[in-house]
Design an enzyme around this catalytic site. Structure first.
Site, PDB file in Angstrom:
ATOM      1  N   CYS A 116      69.713  71.054  35.236  1.00 25.00           N
ATOM      2  CA  CYS A 116      68.675  70.267  35.922  1.00 25.00           C
ATOM      3  C   CYS A 116      69.195  69.606  37.191  1.00 25.00           C
ATOM      4  O   CYS A 116      68.407  69.086  37.973  1.00 25.00           O
ATOM      5  CB  CYS A 116      68.112  69.205  34.988  1.00 25.00           C
ATOM      6  SG  CYS A 116      67.340  69.889  33.530  1.00 25.00           S
ATOM      7  N   HIS A 256      65.643  62.672  38.689  1.00 26.47           N
ATOM      8  CA  HIS A 256      65.265  63.801  37.844  1.00 26.47           C
ATOM      9  C   HIS A 256      64.282  63.302  36.789  1.00 26.47           C
ATOM     10  O   HIS A 256      64.452  62.227  36.223  1.00 26.47           O
ATOM     11  CB  HIS A 256      66.502  64.419  37.203  1.00 26.47           C
ATOM     12  CG  HIS A 256      66.161  65.512  36.250  1.00 26.47           C
ATOM     13  ND1 HIS A 256      65.270  66.510  36.567  1.00 26.47           N
ATOM     14  CD2 HIS A 256      66.559  65.752  34.970  1.00 26.47           C
ATOM     15  CE1 HIS A 256      65.140  67.316  35.531  1.00 26.47           C
ATOM     16  NE2 HIS A 256      65.905  66.881  34.545  1.00 26.47           N
ATOM     17  N   ASN A 286      59.684  67.875  32.134  1.00 27.79           N
ATOM     18  CA  ASN A 286      60.955  68.168  32.798  1.00 27.79           C
ATOM     19  C   ASN A 286      60.924  69.603  33.314  1.00 27.79           C
ATOM     20  O   ASN A 286      60.948  70.539  32.523  1.00 27.79           O
ATOM     21  CB  ASN A 286      62.080  67.948  31.777  1.00 27.79           C
ATOM     22  CG  ASN A 286      63.460  68.253  32.321  1.00 27.79           C
ATOM     23  OD1 ASN A 286      63.611  68.788  33.425  1.00 27.79           O
ATOM     24  ND2 ASN A 286      64.472  67.928  31.547  1.00 27.79           N
TER      25      ASN A 286
HETATM   26  N1  ACO Z   1      57.609  64.382  17.501  1.00 27.27           N
HETATM   27  C1  ACO Z   1      57.806  63.563  16.437  1.00 27.27           C
HETATM   28  N2  ACO Z   1      59.025  63.267  15.994  1.00 27.27           N
HETATM   29  C2  ACO Z   1      60.084  63.802  16.641  1.00 27.27           C
HETATM   30  C3  ACO Z   1      59.942  64.651  17.735  1.00 27.27           C
HETATM   31  C4  ACO Z   1      58.623  64.941  18.145  1.00 27.27           C
HETATM   32  N3  ACO Z   1      58.381  65.753  19.190  1.00 27.27           N
HETATM   33  N4  ACO Z   1      61.149  65.024  18.163  1.00 27.27           N
HETATM   34  C5  ACO Z   1      62.050  64.432  17.366  1.00 27.27           C
HETATM   35  N5  ACO Z   1      61.404  63.688  16.442  1.00 27.27           N
HETATM   36  C6  ACO Z   1      61.967  62.904  15.357  1.00 27.27           C
HETATM   37  C7  ACO Z   1      63.370  63.308  15.007  1.00 27.27           C
HETATM   38  O1  ACO Z   1      63.359  64.397  14.120  1.00 27.27           O
HETATM   39  C8  ACO Z   1      63.903  62.045  14.380  1.00 27.27           C
HETATM   40  O2  ACO Z   1      63.456  61.996  13.056  1.00 27.27           O
HETATM   41  P1  ACO Z   1      64.440  61.472  11.889  1.00 27.27           P
HETATM   42  O3  ACO Z   1      64.771  60.067  12.262  1.00 27.27           O
HETATM   43  O4  ACO Z   1      63.596  61.615  10.662  1.00 27.27           O
HETATM   44  O5  ACO Z   1      65.626  62.383  11.919  1.00 27.27           O
HETATM   45  C9  ACO Z   1      63.209  60.934  15.159  1.00 27.27           C
HETATM   46  O6  ACO Z   1      62.080  61.544  15.788  1.00 27.27           O
HETATM   47  C10 ACO Z   1      64.065  60.301  16.211  1.00 27.27           C
HETATM   48  O7  ACO Z   1      64.685  61.343  16.944  1.00 27.27           O
HETATM   49  P2  ACO Z   1      65.637  61.025  18.134  1.00 27.27           P
HETATM   50  O8  ACO Z   1      66.239  62.308  18.621  1.00 27.27           O
HETATM   51  O9  ACO Z   1      66.573  59.915  17.803  1.00 27.27           O
HETATM   52  O10 ACO Z   1      64.569  60.501  19.224  1.00 27.27           O
HETATM   53  P3  ACO Z   1      64.871  59.878  20.613  1.00 27.27           P
HETATM   54  O11 ACO Z   1      64.197  58.582  20.740  1.00 27.27           O
HETATM   55  O12 ACO Z   1      66.330  59.948  20.968  1.00 27.27           O
HETATM   56  O13 ACO Z   1      64.124  60.881  21.613  1.00 27.27           O
HETATM   57  C11 ACO Z   1      64.517  62.755  23.047  1.00 27.27           C
HETATM   58  C12 ACO Z   1      64.461  62.268  21.621  1.00 27.27           C
HETATM   59  C13 ACO Z   1      63.179  62.500  23.703  1.00 27.27           C
HETATM   60  C14 ACO Z   1      64.822  64.235  23.037  1.00 27.27           C
HETATM   61  C15 ACO Z   1      65.621  61.957  23.813  1.00 27.27           C
HETATM   62  O14 ACO Z   1      66.808  61.971  23.078  1.00 27.27           O
HETATM   63  C16 ACO Z   1      65.874  62.505  25.181  1.00 27.27           C
HETATM   64  O15 ACO Z   1      65.053  62.406  26.075  1.00 27.27           O
HETATM   65  N6  ACO Z   1      67.088  63.061  25.381  1.00 27.27           N
HETATM   66  C17 ACO Z   1      67.426  63.599  26.689  1.00 27.27           C
HETATM   67  C18 ACO Z   1      66.836  64.963  26.840  1.00 27.27           C
HETATM   68  C19 ACO Z   1      66.991  65.435  28.248  1.00 27.27           C
HETATM   69  O16 ACO Z   1      66.913  64.662  29.181  1.00 27.27           O
HETATM   70  N7  ACO Z   1      67.256  66.691  28.440  1.00 27.27           N
HETATM   71  C20 ACO Z   1      67.473  67.079  29.795  1.00 27.27           C
HETATM   72  C21 ACO Z   1      67.769  68.404  29.845  1.00 27.27           C
HETATM   73  S1  ACO Z   1      68.498  68.659  31.386  1.00 27.27           S
HETATM   74  C22 ACO Z   1      68.788  70.319  31.592  1.00 27.27           C
HETATM   75  O17 ACO Z   1      69.746  70.667  32.311  1.00 27.27           O
HETATM   76  C23 ACO Z   1      67.901  71.281  30.949  1.00 27.27           C
END
Ligand code: ACO
Length: 329
Positions: A116, A256, A286
């Protein structure tokens, strides 16, 4: 140093597919909710391509718009750099496919892979060619069809991404405006945190890799989140330091667009007021290397960008990579 000619953005373009997938649509296919996605990410909907539309299709449309804005013809283009992690094919490069589509027969063309952060990396690379006088008209494109590599059964990732393309034309500046500084960073020790495991030479496609969904995005969301929060602030401050500019002088931040909570952490670190920050992740999710140029285009069209402003672009992504660009508009 200062006989050096600056590189300047003289044209901007973008292209977004029309098809919209809302959070409500995703509720029908995975165990998630509109409320969860909005509160954890800020995303409300995203765009995805129709069947048969490719990364080079999106990139070519954005490029043509940027060229028209810069008032350059396809024959004028010396170099095309495409940042993408969703190329049409492993090879030849999507840059060469776009070159063919826009008829830029005099250009050199290549792809660049920095997740990204790709657009920032491509912009920094193009800056060098323009500043040294090697090239005069460079097309920098960020184009992605993330919908093709998303596992639509994985709620952890399928809610995050969207398709789109943005492009700029970079030319030598006639005055002191243009790109003031670039800063790039990477840390391969985090390569395993965010990847598309199969399809390359380490895991060529087999029935097994397909059954195991190894051709889709794998992400350790929590670790990527912590990394992103750290580097968005650090990279911003670093590029300001390189340029000798105080954070109080930043007029507009274009981060980003991955997660609103990550954007907010950068806002806090820079002590910026929210109206100085461009956010469009609610509409598009994203779009990886397309996120920053599309946000730049929209900010420009919405008259959020004026002459004389200092604009800070900052991103992070797979690799792990991160980077920032400071522009005097
Ligand atoms: N809907 C409902 N529940 C969900 C979802 C969803 N879509 N996704 C995950 N959960 C659940 C999980 O399973 C977890 O459940 P559990 O506690 O029973 O295990 C709970 O929600 C909490 O999950 P977390 O992963 O701790 O949630 P978090 O608040 O961290 O948010 C997220 C997850 C949005 C993915 C966050 O970590 C994030 O934004 N990370 C960065 C991702 C990113 O920026 N990627 C960039 C890629 S860059 C590139 O080069 C491609």
């Amino acid at each position: 140093m200062e006989n050096k000619c600056r590189a300047k953005i003289t044209g901007i373009g973008m292209y977004l597919p029309e098809k919209v997938i809302t959070n409500k649509h995703l509720e029908a296919s995975v165990d998630t909710s509109d409320e969860w996605i909005r509160s954890r990410t800020g995303i409300e909907e995203r765009r995805v391509v129709e069947e048969g539309v490719t990364c080079s299709d999106l990139g070519a449309r954005a490029a043509l718009m940027a060229m028209e804005h810069a008032m350059v013809t396809s024959q004028d283009i010396d170099l095309i750099i495409v940042a993408t992690l969703t190329p049409d094919m492993v090879w030849p490069s999507t840059a060469c496919l776009i070159q063919e589509k826009i008829g830029a027969n005099n250009a050199a063309a290549y792809d660049l892979s920095a997740g990204c952060t790709g657009f920032i990396y491509a912009l920094a690379t193009a800056t060098q060619f323009v500043e040294t006088g090697f090239y005069k008209n460079v097309l920098v494109i960020g184009a992605e069809v993330m919908s093709k590599i998303v596992n639509w059964e994985d709620r952890n990732t399928c809610i995050l991404f969207g398709d789109g393309a943005g492009a700029v034309v970079l030319q030598p500046s006639q005055d002191s405006t243009g790109i003031l500084a670039n800063y790039l960073g990477s840390d391969g020790r985090g390569a395993h945190l965010l990847k598309q495991p199969a399809g390359g030479s380490s895991l060529p496609p087999t029935y097994q890799t397909i059954d195991d969904k190894l051709h889709t995005i794998y992400m350790n969301g929590n670790e990527v989140f912590k990394f992103a929060v750290r580097v968005m602030g650090e990279a911003s401050l670093k590029v300001l330091e390189i340029a000798g500019v105080d954070k109080e002088e930043v007029d507009l931040l274009i981060p980003h667009q991955a997660n609103m909570r990550i954007v907010e952490s950068a806002i806090k670190r820079l002590n910026l007021s929210p109206e100085k920050v461009v956010v469009n992740l609610n509409k598009y999710g994203n779009m990886s290397s397309a996120s920053i140029p599309v946000a730049l285009y929209e900010a420009y069209m919405n008259q959020k960008i004026c002459e004389g402003q200092k604009i800070l672009l900052v991103g992070f992504g797979a690799g792990l990579t991160w980077g920032a660009t400071l522009i005097q508009w």
